[in-house]
Write an enzyme that holds these catalytic residues in place. Structure first.
Site, PDB file in Angstrom:
ATOM      1  N   GLU A   1       6.291  -6.117   9.707  1.00 52.93           N
ATOM      2  CA  GLU A   1       5.131  -5.277   9.397  1.00 52.93           C
ATOM      3  C   GLU A   1       3.977  -5.704  10.282  1.00 52.93           C
ATOM      4  OE1 GLU A   1       1.577  -5.295   6.133  1.00 52.93           O
ATOM      5  OE2 GLU A   1       3.580  -5.779   5.384  1.00 52.93           O
TER       6      GLU A   1
ATOM      7  N   LYS B   1       4.628  -3.972  -3.708  1.00 58.27           N
ATOM      8  CA  LYS B   1       4.091  -5.196  -3.110  1.00 58.27           C
ATOM      9  C   LYS B   1       3.261  -5.931  -4.156  1.00 58.27           C
ATOM     10  CE  LYS B   1       0.594  -6.392   0.389  1.00 58.27           C
ATOM     11  NZ  LYS B   1      -0.125  -5.880   1.571  1.00 58.27           N
TER      12      LYS B   1
END
Length: 208
Positions: free
Chosen positions: A51, A141
């Site tokens: 990411e 998350k």
């Protein structure tokens, strides 16, 4: 809807993406060359998923560079800190294969869904988890994980057994295993990738 979830393609995407990947690399604040260098180190260690946060426009060149490098090695690269529908469009056009946000924003989630882009929203409370679940997001998350703690993860799995947490924030090779043991499906790490000792330990987590 009485707490029922609706189908969301993000679930299938992340189920496949993280099937054998308990570690995700987060590369924030590096120039394009350094970003690619750290991508290569992560991939060589067996950490396939990267990411690149795009908290400001000057981070976009690093995202583009990582995506290009990922295509050469058939590795997935996503964009993090995606806060607005406009950012969703920008990273989609850049070629990111998923997005990550620090919180849950219905407009961001809806725009990702409209574009067919998998989205990983952030949560820190039971209310946020419930809201995300109602739109079909079962991969969430947990942020900031080091502040929430392993006890938070264990507690949330009671009322929300379907949720698959990606623990993010303040994690490294020395505490990653604790969060996996507490029920996180994936741990996301950043600065640890610059430390050869930690990178080796993280690679062992992936291979075990």
């Amino acid at each position: 809807m009485n707490g029922a979830t609706v189908p969301n393609p993000s679930t299938t995407f992340f189920d496949s993406l993280f099937a054998s990947q308990p570690v995700m690399a987060i590369l924030r604040g590096f120039d394009p060359d350094r970003t690619v260098e750290l991508c290569q180190r992560a991939w060589d260690a067996g950490i396939d998923v990267v990411e690149v946060p795009v908290q400001s426009p000057d981070a976009l060149p690093a995202l583009h560079a990582a995506i290009a490098a990922g295509r050469e090695r058939d590795r997935p690269v996503g964009a993090g800190t995606v806060l607005t529908p406009e950012q969703v469009h920008t990273v989609y056009e850049a070629g990111a294969v998923f997005t990550v946000a620090p919180g849950y924003d219905p407009e961001v989630a809806a725009e990702c869904s409209r574009l067919g882009l998998a989205h990983l929203p952030g949560v820190a409370t039971s209310s946020e988890i419930g809201q995300a679940l109602r739109t079909g997001h079962t991969w969430l998350k947990a942020f900031p994980a080091s502040e929430l703690g392993t006890g938070w993860l264990r507690a949330q799995h009671g009322p929300f057994p379907a949720v698959k947490f990606v623990a993010t924030g303040g994690l490294d090779a020395d505490n990653a295993d604790d969060f996996l043991a507490a029920g996180a499906r994936v741990v996301a790490v950043g600065s640890a990738l610059q430390d050869s000792r930690q990178l080796d330990l993280l690679g062992r987590l992936v291979r075990r």
